[in-house]
Enzyme design. Sequence first.
Site, short mmCIF file in Angstrom:
data_model
loop_
_atom_site.label_atom_id
_atom_site.label_comp_id
_atom_site.label_asym_id
_atom_site.label_seq_id
_atom_site.Cartn_x
_atom_site.Cartn_y
_atom_site.Cartn_z
N HIS A 157 72.76 -24.67 -6.74
CA HIS A 157 72.56 -23.27 -7.34
C HIS A 157 71.09 -23.52 -8.06
O HIS A 157 70.90 -22.72 -9.28
CB HIS A 157 73.46 -23.02 -8.27
N SER A 161 41.97 -22.61 -7.61
CA SER A 161 42.09 -21.26 -7.73
C SER A 161 40.55 -20.86 -7.89
O SER A 161 39.87 -21.53 -8.44
CB SER A 161 42.98 -21.08 -8.93
N LYS A 172 43.91 -25.09 -11.81
CA LYS A 172 44.87 -25.03 -10.94
C LYS A 172 44.89 -26.24 -9.82
O LYS A 172 43.59 -26.41 -9.12
CB LYS A 172 44.98 -23.61 -10.22
N GLU A 228 53.17 -23.25 1.06
CA GLU A 228 53.50 -21.84 1.04
C GLU A 228 53.37 -21.24 2.25
O GLU A 228 53.85 -20.35 2.77
CB GLU A 228 52.85 -21.46 -0.12
#
Length: 454
Positions: free
Chosen positions: A153, A274, A280, A287
């Site tokens: 979980h 970024s 970043k 992804e």
Amino acid sequence: MRHGRFQESMSNLLRDYGESISFDWRLYRHDILGSIAHARALRSAGYLTEDEFASIESGLKKIGEEISAGEFSFSVDLEDIHMNIERELTTRIGDAGAKLHTARSRNDQVSTDLRLYLKDEIATLQKGVRVLQGALVGLASANELVLIPGYTHLQRAQPVPLAHHLLAYVEMLDRDHGRLHDTAFRMDELPLGSGALAASTLLLDREEIAKELGFSRVTQNSLDGVSDRDFALELLSALAILGMHLSRLSEDIVLWTTIEFGFAKLSDRHSTGSSLMPQKKNPDIAELTRGKTGRLYGNLFSLLTVLKGLPMSYNRDLQEDKEAIFDSVDTAKMALAVTAEMMTALIINQDNATSAASDPSLLATDLADELVRKKMPFRKAHDLVGQLAAESAKTGIPLDMLPMELIIKICPELMEEWGGLFDPIRSLKARSATGGPSPANVSMRLAYWKSILT
Ligand code: ARG
């Protein structure tokens, strides 16, 4: 093809709507192999002379070389790869070329080409799976002693070796490899000889053609031979499942490389920045793989939908199989390669991992197990340790630092060994059932995979 039957030429719109050469050109190598094998069978059956066969074979090989070199110009007027090659051959060698399509239809030809092509692609995909497994085993092996919290979980559950976590993916990928193998096995039948749908009055030796092309068997029903694309569906389904596994691995990498988890760092070569935020370092690579799973599922559903409700036997709808197949094959090959490279270069932050895995609450189950060893029913033990955990959560005192008075009050049975119960290595050593995360098991499984993968 239209000369005999039609007076008018085809509408330009229909031509553009129906052409497949813009994507099926990539079947050319297999189309040529299939045509040479077919021509050899025509020669054996007496429909081609030795000379005609020789000029077909060398003409086709020449065309193949030109396509490979990018020197061949395809024409949309000729619709697909099969007609582009056949017409060019006939232009070059004359009548012998016009004999090539004897006892053959594009319907059995395209199914043959596709199977030949996919058998090769499957072998490449299987290699890609092995390479990724190797990368995961390499990373696991280099960090064999590193522990992380295991999760259910997405809540911290029990400590596990990082290697055990990585090896879970190696097992999953092995089933992907097996699914690819099964797919190739069922695909391994030659449909050529099925003709348009009802074979041909001109008999050729199908077994010989199968042997030349490396097919183990010939299809046993000509309608089935030109009709079904279940072999492509099986591949799309295997690749959808593979994509799901890669997506889950990617998600773990996205999580691990956050500051919040901090278990791993992507190499600079596998990170993006970024355009706005200078600080970043983004895991776009993972992804993208997670995102591309959408296409792999979509392609499967697209072909399932194309096939549903088609009347026997060949229907032009079947031309819609190719882009889905090509896209899934390309996507899966790239995703495997990219993921392998990313995992090879991944930097594990051993300190963060170890400190997260040392959270004493992860050993709460072990405390309950200890009480069971002292003959307490598990449900009761679960309840008592639950009371200790609740106290720890309420007061913010780590489980292992709770005051001894409380331990004596709630579970006096643990009083004596209390301090020694919070060693994650001790816990892991005890988890020695087959498949469990004990260090001995993990190291055995690592050795197994190394022997398979080298
Ligand atoms: N381009 C077609 C396909 O991909 C080849 C077969 C065409 N057959 C036909 N009878 N029109 O399916």
